[in-house]
Design an enzyme around this catalytic site. Structure first.
Site, PDB file in Angstrom:
ATOM      1  CG  ASP A 103      -1.796   1.172   1.342  1.00 12.22           C
ATOM      2  OD1 ASP A 103      -2.316   1.599   0.311  1.00 12.22           O
ATOM      3  OD2 ASP A 103      -1.972   1.679   2.459  1.00 12.22           O
TER       4      ASP A 103
ATOM      5  CB  THR B 277      -2.032   6.354   2.147  1.00 10.35           C
ATOM      6  OG1 THR B 277      -2.145   6.935   0.853  1.00 10.35           O
ATOM      7  CG2 THR B 277      -2.297   7.402   3.202  1.00 10.35           C
TER       8      THR B 277
ATOM      9  CD  GLU C 195      -6.279  24.053  -2.133  1.00  4.49           C
ATOM     10  OE1 GLU C 195      -6.436  24.573  -3.254  1.00  4.49           O
ATOM     11  OE2 GLU C 195      -7.199  23.915  -1.295  1.00  4.49           O
TER      12      GLU C 195
ATOM     13  CE  LYS D 293     -13.279   6.152 -15.498  1.00  7.95           C
ATOM     14  NZ  LYS D 293     -13.726   7.256 -16.393  1.00  7.95           N
TER      15      LYS D 293
END
Length: 1162
Positions: free
Chosen positions: A426, A428, A506, A748
């Protein structure tokens, strides 16, 4: 912009809108929203939930979860089923049954039963201990506290602090910031405007950006207990299912007789984390194992190692040999009895029954049964359990930051750790810390900050801001960072600020500029306020042009404190640079310098954004805003029209500079990945994040190098995708020798590949590549990818992750490793091994993995060797006794051989032998390749040991038989019988097998010496004691005085020296010649370690040989006439933000006013 140009743009835009609006095939705007499938598509009845009622229409599932393997009722059947999948246990059960037949067993009734019960008992205890650990983890999760509102409970406030396991369907719960959702909830209201809340789903899908959920407008007024008491409603929804991103239901307001549709935008899934929101009210809709995350998980699989499977198959082969020699012995016995019935009439052959052949066969079957070592299972269980304890006690794998030590949650797979070929990781929380930090920047061609420092060094930047020719650019740069975002500030009690940011990028930038004295502190629906050093600035927000994957940028149009209209833009270099001003060079800003700095930042693994701006005239803005407003109000293809409008204004930009954000990696991740790659382990990253973010992390952790050629599979058209894969296979085979390849695939394309017939072609391409990164992968996709590789390559796979979305992958792999995470313990509970950090994987594999693999291989081979060495002697003896079924050794000595006299050497081999020192194995991961190719345990090695045992047994028996063939007269005048000879053979055999373990030992310790010489010495002492049992103990009267007779025989002492030497001399000569003339790299390293010499030169030779092997085994492909996916130069762009969310970012910032206090939700 000229008037004529404006007219052209407006005319073109209007005509596009009209043509698209008149198109009868036009897709409606609603198609951008996740479809709510029909409630009646499922055959199961709809779920009716009575909100805040003590009794439901039906009984729903408890919220208590269990990942344990057993319960009180299922333990025995499941445990016995798994244990008797081992051929050896089935075999010994058959022997136990046969031994109970009177007059059949030559070795007694209990000599197999007692060891078998002991084996099963040890295994049961081990399984119970490991399952207890799972139950303990489940208990911690089930007992987490949460706040539940029940108006029907007779308490004043109606709020109760209960445990997760007490949560029921229909309950109203209050979740505060930083808490996990205890069940699947329907969002009622929140502390934020319009019932908005932010959630982090990294525990489900690996995405780091926050997602927005919004409650229904009809329930947004429910802000306290009074409103909750008066809330009278029911929910009708679909039954539980595994679709994470789908939900269909309706909320029935009973007082108003209104039905309101409910979709996935109102659903808060168990395992998600509430962030940047003070509190939410939620209605429990699914609990426990009916929650969507639990529906995506599977029951703990029964995993068996490849070594165990190979052993199992060889046991079956030995079983066939056992049947064969038993049949041969029975037939020969019948022949001998028939031909000698008259000559040896006193033996009573004529009185034997006609069914004697069957009983004779059973006798020999039981006599030879020890060819398959019953002690092997006990030895393996103990060795594996203690090996797991070594992992648990390894101080070098202790995570001091979290106070977490490595845990081997199972010991059945210890040897698999030494053979891993593929690692599925993985991103994260596994490779990254899920923390972003603003580390460096380039403004007007000048670099600031240092990636080596913990925080941005702002001294030089602030100095240039006061008095430097670039101070205007610095001012604009900081102003852009302070205004061009969708962050919401929240003032804390100490007057500092928390920032609610749906984008972690951000959030990092806004927090980062605080160090420069630029503090964003207030947002209102149409303006924001910033403290710029000592100056208060106010900016009026005119328009926000959102980020998405197509635009790869976001812009804000504002009016500053001087009344100027400015457009601030940030995004990827390949979309910003083409929009830079085409005026003379001095108006182009610092584009070239910024690009150079950006490439340097990207090489260091930073996430980069290019910042640019332009000043817009009042007239130009008004004309453009008319176009934009028309686009925003369009019914069809609204997003496309907005993007087209944005194109008209986002041009003639002036580059200000570049930001560099560090997506903070776990400690030593790049170093660990480099070591794993040197060990010839292929690493695949399976993440739910988007391509840009995943690729950025790939470069950051050195999984991708600057010279890596990236192959992208991003097309969701089946025919085109198949053609692309075939073309890339051909071109990849040509580039393999020159360039490392990496395959990047999006969600996809991945969905199609895994559900179509081109999965094999995909795997063929992936195996050529050094690295594979799969993006937007669901938990089910991750498990499917692991399964695809596992079934088609035959290699050992390892999956590592930290979240609930990794559970399926962890369970699908041969070995599952859970990493201690901040949110939840699902990955740890489902894993086979748990570690605190990714970097501990190197020690787990390179040290414990190799040691355990090599140790267990030796234990298995040695156990078969020592059993065959002794027990096949009964067959050689049968050749001398007319196949009468007479045993050469006393019956209890046959059983005690494995329990007392040869038990210690395999334990010493399994626990303390080592091929190299741990620091050598960590320093030179190339050593891991030796165990990857199964060279220590395969069919050839197994039967080599078996033949070696057969040869040793022949020499042991026939040398002794030759000595005693003419009989031996003892000192008391008696003649040595068969048992006297048997004790000679038994003694020599004990010495031979103990010394054989010494020949196979790589690392001698005092424990090794004790196990060998102690076992031999113990036999000599035991024989003396055992010879004195009778008549004091009614056991083995035939052994009375045996020790005295044996030890007083001079031939015994002569044989004690010469027989073991004669037996083991060929083995010794072979090993000497092999180590001298055909020395392996491993043996060379061992010798250098013993002589305190460096081993690097040996490893260097190994690298050259391995490179040649890899090139030789490269794939051969058929040419496909098509072009290869073009490599893109990497410049570090990555930006995470939810797209197509329930609330557009442009609308979101219009509902916030941070000057108004938020409701407390009491």
């Amino acid at each position: 912009m000229s008037k004529n140009t404006d007219q052209v743009f407006e005319t073109t835009f209007d005509s596009n809108m009209e043509s698209q609006s008149n198109n009868p095939n036009q897709i409606n705007l609603d198609s951008h929203i996740a479809p709510q499938h029909n409630l009646h598509t499922n055959h199961e009845p709809l779920r009716l939930i009575r909100i805040n009622k003590p009794i439901q229409s039906v009984k729903f599932c408890s919220n208590s979860i269990s990942t344990s393997k057993y319960n009180f009722f299922t333990f025995l059947p499941i445990f016995l089923f798994e244990q008797f999948q081992k051929y050896s246990n089935v075999f010994f059960l058959i022997i136990v049954v046969l031994q109970q037949i009177p007059g059949v067993s030559p070795t007694g009734r209990y000599t197999t039963l007692v060891p078998l019960i002991f084996i099963l008992g040890v295994s049961a205890i081990k399984e119970l201990v490991e399952d207890y650990k799972r139950r303990k983890s489940d208990k911690m999760l089930n007992n987490k506290p949460t706040k539940i509102f029940r108006s029907y409970v007779a308490i004043e406030s109606c709020w109760s602090n209960l445990k997760w396991k007490d949560v029921c369907v229909g309950d109203i719960v209050k979740i505060s910031a930083g808490e996990l959702f205890p069940a699947d909830l329907l969002l009622l209201s929140s502390s934020e405007p319009n019932s908005i809340c932010y959630i982090q789903t990294s525990n489900l899908d690996g995405e780091t950006n926050l997602k927005i959920r919004q409650g229904l407008s009809k329930t947004s007024h429910i802000l306290d207990s009074h409103h909750l008491k008066n809330f009278n409603a029911e929910i009708e929804c679909e039954p539980p299912n595994q679709h994470l991103y789908e939900y269909a239901g309706k909320l029935k307001l009973l007082d108003e007789s209104i039905d309101i549709p409910v979709g996935p935008d109102q659903i808060l899934l168990r395992g998600s984390l509430l962030q940047n929101t003070k509190w939410v009210y939620g209605i429990v809709i699914y609990t426990g194992h009916e929650t969507k995350i639990m529906k995506n998980s599977t029951s703990p699989p029964f995993k068996r190692s490849q070594v165990e499977k190979t052993t199992n198959s060889q046991i079956f082969a030995l079983f066939l040999i056992l049947l064969t020699i038993s049949l041969i012995s029975s037939i020969t016995s019948e022949i001998w009895s028939g031909s000698n019935a008259k000559l040896h009439w006193y033996l009573g052959f004529e009185n034997e029954s006609p069914n004697n052949f069957f009983y004779t066969f059973l006798t020999f079957f039981i006599l030879y049964n020890n060819l398959i070592p019953i002690s092997l299972q006990v030895t393996l269980e103990l060795v594996k359990f203690l090996q797991a304890s070594f992992i648990n006690m390894d101080e070098e794998m202790y995570d001091y930051e979290n106070g977490f030590s490595a845990i081997a949650r199972t010991s059945n797979l210890n040897e698999e750790l030494g053979q891993v070929k593929f690692i599925f990781s993985d991103k994260t929380g596994t490779l990254t810390c899920n923390k972003m930090e603003f580390k460096r920047c380039s403004i007007a061609g000048i670099q600031y900050g240092s990636g080596n420092e913990h925080q941005f060094n702002s001294y030089e930047l602030l100095k240039n801001l006061e008095n430097h020719q670039t101070k205007k650019e610095i001012d604009e740069f900081l102003s852009l960072l302070a205004t061009c975002h969708t962050v919401i500030p929240e003032r804390k009690d100490d007057n500092s600020f928390d920032y609610q940011a749906s984008s972690p990028d951000e959030g990092a930038l806004v927090k980062g500029i605080q160090r420069f004295g630029v503090v964003f502190h207030s947002r209102e629906p149409d303006r924001i306020k910033v403290k710029f050093l000592e100056e208060e600035r106010e900016y009026k927000i005119l328009n926000l042009l959102e980020f998405n994957s197509n635009r790869k940028r976001m812009s804000v149009i504002l009016r500053d404190q001087d009344g100027k209209i400015k457009l601030y833009c940030k995004g990827a270099d390949n979309v910003i640079i083409p929009r830079v001003s085409l005026y003379p060079e001095d108006f182009r800003g610092y584009t070239d310098e910024s690009i150079d700095h950006m490439e340097n930042f990207a090489k260091e693994g930073f996430r980069t954004l290019v910042l640019a701006y332009r000043i817009i005239s009042e007239d130009e803005y008004q004309k453009w805003n008319t176009i934009y407003t028309k686009a925003a109000l369009s019914i069809h293809n609204r997003e496309k029209h907005i993007e087209e409008a944005a194109e008209l204004i986002e041009k003639n930009l002036i580059v200000l500079g570049v930001t560099a954000i560090e997506d903070k990696l776990q400690e030593e991740v790049p170093e660990t990945i480099s070591m794993l790659q040197r060990a010839d382990i292929k690493i695949w990253v399976l993440t739910g994040d988007k391509i840009e973010t995943a690729v950025n992390i790939g470069y950051s952790c050195k999984l991708l190098q600057e010279n890596t050629y990236l192959i992208y599979l991003v097309d969701d058209r089946p025919d085109k995708l198949k053609e692309t894969i075939r073309a890339n296979i051909y071109h990849a085979s040509r580039r393999l020798k020159d360039t490392p390849l990496a395959l990047i695939i999006d969600g996809k394309a991945l969905q199609f590949i895994l559900s179509s017939d081109c999965s094999k072609n995909f795997l063929e391409l992936a195996l050529v590549c050094k690295t594979v990164i799969c993006c937007r992968a669901t938990p089910k996709n991750k498990a499917q990818i692991v399964d695809l590789v596992k079934k088609n390559t035959g290699s050992i796979t390892l999956a590592v992750g930290d979240g609930a979305n990794d559970v399926s992958m962890i369970q699908a792999a041969h070995v599952g490793v859970g990493i201690y995470g901040r949110e939840g313990t699902q990955a740890l509970s489902a894993s086979d091994y748990a570690i605190g950090k990714f970097r501990f994987l190197s020690k787990l594999l390179f040290v414990h993995g190799i040691w355990n693999y090599k140790r267990l291989c030796k234990v298995i081979l040695y156990s078969f060797y020592k059993n065959i060495c002794l027990y096949i002697i009964e067959f050689w003896f049968a050749l001398s006794n007319g196949f009468s079924g007479q045993i050469l050794f006393e019956r209890w000595l046959i059983s005690l051989y494995n329990v007392l006299f040869t038990a210690a050497p395999p334990m010493a081999l399994g626990l303390f032998d080592r091929p190299s020192m741990s620091n050598t194995m960590i320093k030179f991961p190339e050593l891991y390749r030796i165990s990857q190719n199964k060279s220590d345990f395969n069919i050839k090695v197994f039967w080599t040991w078996i033949m070696n045992a057969f040869i040793h047994s022949i020499v042991l028996y026939y040398v002794c038989f030759g000595i005693f063939k003419k009989d031996i007269v003892l000192a008391d005048g008696t003649i040595g019988d068969y048992l006297f000879m048997g004790n000679h053979v038994y003694t020599y055999c004990v010495i031979v097998v103990c010394l054989k373990s010494g020949l196979e030992t790589d690392s001698w310790t005092w424990i090794t010496h004790l196990s060998i010489w102690g076992s031999i010495g113990f036999w000599f002492i035991f024989l003396i004691i055992y010879s004195q049992f009778w008549p004091w103990i009614g056991l083995s009267p035939e052994m009375t005085g045996m020790a005295s007779n044996v030890y007083r025989c001079s031939i015994f002492w002569m044989g004690l020296i010469f027989v073991p030497i004669l037996v083991l001399l060929p083995d010794f000569i072979y090993k000497t010649l092999q180590r001298t003339l055909f020395k392996t790299y491993e043996q060379a390293i061992q010798e250098n370690e013993a002589n305190n010499k460096e081993v690097e030169s040996i490893i260097r030779k190994s690298r050259i040989t391995e490179t040649a092997r890899l090139l030789k085994s490269a794939f051969s492909f058929t040419r496909v006439p098509s072009g290869m996916t073009q490599e893109q130069r990497y410049r570090g762009f990555a930006f995470s933000q939810e797209e197509n969310g329930v609330v557009r970012q442009a609308d979101l910032i219009r509902v916030y006013n941070t000057n108004i206090d938020k409701p407390s939700g009491s």
